[in-house]
Each structure stands twice: as structure tokens, then as C-alpha cells.
Scaffold this active site. Structure first.
Site, PDB file in Angstrom:
ATOM      1  N   ASP A   1       5.244   4.783   5.360  1.00 48.19           N
ATOM      2  CA  ASP A   1       6.200   4.126   6.117  1.00 48.19           C
ATOM      3  C   ASP A   1       6.443   2.706   5.171  1.00 48.19           C
ATOM      4  OD1 ASP A   1       3.425   3.404   6.905  1.00 48.19           O
ATOM      5  OD2 ASP A   1       4.374   1.878   8.187  1.00 48.19           O
ATOM      6  N   HIS A   2       5.805   2.677   4.240  1.00 47.17           N
ATOM      7  CA  HIS A   2       6.261   1.442   3.193  1.00 47.17           C
ATOM      8  C   HIS A   2       6.491   1.856   1.766  1.00 47.17           C
ATOM      9  CE1 HIS A   2       3.938  -1.442   5.620  1.00 47.17           C
ATOM     10  NE2 HIS A   2       3.553  -0.284   6.130  1.00 47.17           N
TER      11      HIS A   2
ATOM     12  N   HIS B   1       6.313  -5.324  11.662  1.00 49.78           N
ATOM     13  CA  HIS B   1       5.662  -4.070  11.795  1.00 49.78           C
ATOM     14  C   HIS B   1       5.377  -3.974  13.186  1.00 49.78           C
ATOM     15  CE1 HIS B   1       2.757  -0.817  10.605  1.00 49.78           C
ATOM     16  NE2 HIS B   1       3.259  -0.900   9.499  1.00 49.78           N
TER      17      HIS B   1
ATOM     18  N   HIS C   1       0.893  -1.276  -0.141  1.00 48.04           N
ATOM     19  CA  HIS C   1      -0.091   0.086   0.151  1.00 48.04           C
ATOM     20  C   HIS C   1       0.796   1.385  -0.082  1.00 48.04           C
ATOM     21  CE1 HIS C   1       0.883  -0.674   4.305  1.00 48.04           C
ATOM     22  NE2 HIS C   1       0.297   0.628   4.578  1.00 48.04           N
TER      23      HIS C   1
ATOM     24  N   ASP D   1       0.306  -4.312   5.884  1.00 47.84           N
ATOM     25  CA  ASP D   1      -0.665  -3.963   7.057  1.00 47.84           C
ATOM     26  C   ASP D   1      -1.998  -4.342   7.123  1.00 47.84           C
ATOM     27  OD1 ASP D   1       1.612  -2.390   7.555  1.00 47.84           O
ATOM     28  OD2 ASP D   1       0.982  -0.637   7.667  1.00 47.84           O
TER      29      ASP D   1
ATOM     30  N   HIS E   1       1.040   3.716   2.019  1.00 51.84           N
ATOM     31  CA  HIS E   1       1.474   4.735   3.322  1.00 51.84           C
ATOM     32  C   HIS E   1       2.777   4.941   3.031  1.00 51.84           C
ATOM     33  CE1 HIS E   1      -2.396   3.626   6.217  1.00 51.84           C
ATOM     34  NE2 HIS E   1      -2.430   4.728   5.541  1.00 51.84           N
TER      35      HIS E   1
HETATM   36 ZN   LIG Z   1       2.820   0.335   8.119  1.00 50.01          ZN
HETATM   37 ZN   LIG Z   2      -0.430   1.261   6.563  1.00 49.32          ZN
END
Ligand SMILES: [Zn+2]
Ligand SMILES: [Zn+2]
Length: 306
Positions: free
Chosen positions: A67-68, A269, A63, A211, A65
């Protein structure tokens, strides 16, 4: 030929990085294939540490986001810097194309290599002679997918006794036969079928959820996987928070692993809310004994067995 998948954890933290944990990223290597699943901030540094080349890879985004994905532009820029011309494929959920266009515009970035972008909401995203990669939708706060990486089933196993009986010298010629090529020794042609026993070898299956909140659908997609890499953002007690923020507790992950009858579970995570990681792991193991806690640099090898 060694028939094993190597999985290297480049980042195992939830969104805020920790001193010992960078944001999400996992490298999966099989034969000549390198898959990088997510590229959190600092993923490039971990790639350097783990001697992972930028030359040939497929990037799989679960995805978008940050942090990815914060490490993505850095990686693409480094490829330009080192004049790496090999093409690259980026696979991600819907909006990945638009997301990249906006980033390229914002950074005034012009890739000097070919980039193919594929958006997916489920189904096969990559298939070659070695691997099949499929995606499946997971429940998170934005469009997200998990990935199933499976090796192609093999139908034969190299038999060294047969090779010796045919007086084929060990070394390069053995390797060629193992890879399915015919060889020629002083005008004598030998086909791979003459030294390969027809024994079906099991294919290997690795599933990575990215996630996700606790989602029964993940069970179906993870069925009998050799390895399940699952969101374990929160400790067992934080079920309400997990639901609120669309993540899983480590015991949610263990329950999915148990129901899917996977062989091994890696919890990743990891947020700072795990104040006692030993307790989190112990509680997960009560549900699914073969659980392990990911850490940056963790390397797991999975071998195909007859
Ligand atoms: Zn994440
Ligand atoms: Zn996420």
C-alpha cells in the site's frame, strides 16, 4: 523569495483504498525540490490532479508494504513512456535494492534514465543547499523508517528598503540578489550582503512517520516540528488492534504530538474502522488541539517566520 514548504496529500487511506481515499503518498515541495514519500496505488493520478511533475523528484519509501509502493512501477513506467531522462533517486529501508531488482525483472522493465538507490536504517539520506532529509527507524511489522525534512537555516533576510536606497530596479535584479548572487548595474557592482539583513531565519521541520505503532522514540525525532504527519490507522478505542497490527490509533498520534511539542499534527493512513471521523478527531484534539484529519488533495503550506 517565498520561503515555504508545500505538503500535498496524494493518498490518505490505510491498505484497502476507499472511494474518497487512495493509498499512502505525500508530496513535499520546497524551492526546486520535490520529495514524494511513498507511492501507493493510484498516486500517479493524484499527481496529475495536483499538477505534480514527474521530471525531478526524490522518492522516499518508508517501507515496502504494497500500500506504500504499488504506484512506484507505474510512475517509473510513465517516465519511460514520456522519455524523461532526468535521473531519479529512490531512498528506502533495507531490501529496497533487491525489491526493485525483482520488480524490474518481473515486469521486464528497463529504465531509460538513471536510478540511484539508497538504503537507510537511520541518519542523513539527502543534503543540498535547501534541505536536509534524515531517516529514523520506526516500529512496524517490517523494516520501516520515518523521515525528517528540514530546510537549511537561513542567515539573512532581503531588505527592500536597502534595495530601493541603492536604486536597484524591482524585479529580476531583486530576485538575483535574494538568491545570493551579485549583480551589476551600469558598471556598479552590488553584493547580496548590501541588501540582506543578517537575521537568522528559523528552519522548518516536517516529520512523517509512515506506518508505526505508538513509539516513544518518535517523540525525540519529532521534537518541535512545524508539522508531524503520523499514522492514525485506528479510532481511539482500537488500542489492542493497533498493537496487534503495529499501527497507531489517532489518539496515540495526538499523544506523540503533544509530548514532542510539535506545532501541527496531521492524522493519516485512515482505515474504515473510523466509523465516526468527527469523534476520532474530537478525541485527538482533546489531547493535542492542533490536530487535523488528512484527506486526499489536502494541501498545507508552512512558512518560515523571522
Ligand atoms: Zn500502510
Ligand atoms: Zn505497512
Amino acid at each position: 523569495m517565498s520561503d515555504e514548504i508545500t505538503i500535498t496529500f496524494l493518498g490518505t487511506s490505510s491498505a484497502p483504498p476507499q472511494i474518497e481515499r487512495r493509498q499512502s503518498s505525500v508530496a513535499i515541495k520546497y524551492r526546486g525540490n520535490l520529495l514524494i514519500v511513498d507511492l501507493g496505488e493510484g498516486a500517479q493520478i493524484e499527481m496529475l490532479k495536483n499538477k505534480i511533475s514527474l521530471r525531478k523528484m526524490t522518492i522516499l519509501l518508508t517501507h515496502l508494504h504494497s500500500d506504500h509502493t504499488l504506484g512506484l512501477m507505474g510512475l517509473l513506467t510513465t517516465r519511460n513512456f514520456f522519455n524523461i531522462k532526468t535521473p531519479i533517486t529512490i531512498i528506502g529501508p533495507s531490501w529496497t535494492s533487491k525489491f526493485l531488482s525483482i520488480l524490474f525483472l518481473a515486469y521486464r522493465f528497463r529504465p531509460e534514465f538513471e536510478i540511484s538507490v539508497k538504503e537507510t536504517t537511520g541518519g542523513t539520506v539527502l543534503e543540498n543547499k535547501d534541505l536536509v532529509v534524515k531517516s529514523f527507524p520506526v516500529k512496524h511489522s517490517i523494516e520501516s523508517v520515518g523521515y525528517i525534512v528540514e530546510t537549511q537555516p537561513k542567515t539573512g533576510k532581503f531588505n527592500p528598503e536597502k534595495a530601493k536606497a541603492l536604486a536597484i530596479p524591482r524585479g529580476e535584479l531583486w530576485k538575483l540578489l535574494q538568491e545570493g548572487n551579485s549583480i551589476d548595474i551600469d558598471g556598479r557592482k552590488i553584493n547580496p550582503e548590501e541588501v540582506i539583513d543578517k537575521i537568522p531565519l528559523k528552519n522548518l521541520k516536517v516529520v512523517i512517520t509512515g506506518d508505526t505503532e505508538f513509539d516513544e522514540n518518535v517523540i525525540e525525532h519529532s521534537k518541535k516540528a512545524d508539522l508531524l504527519i503520523h499514522d492514525a490507522t485506528y479510532p481511539p478505542e482500537e488500542t489492542e488492534r493497533a498493537t496487534k497490527y503495529s499501527h497507531s490509533t489517532c489518539t496515540d498520534a495526538a499523544l506523540i504530538a503533544k509530548k514532542a511539542k510539535v506545532k501541527k499534527l496531521v492524522l493519516t493512513h485512515i482505515s474504515q474502522l473510523h466509523s465516526d471521523l468527527e469523534h476520532s478527531l474530537a478525541e485527538s484534539k482533546k489531547i493535542f488541539p492542533n490536530s487535523i484529519l488528512a484527506h486526499d488533495g489536502l494541501r498545507i503550506k508552512i512558512k518560515a517566520k523571522d
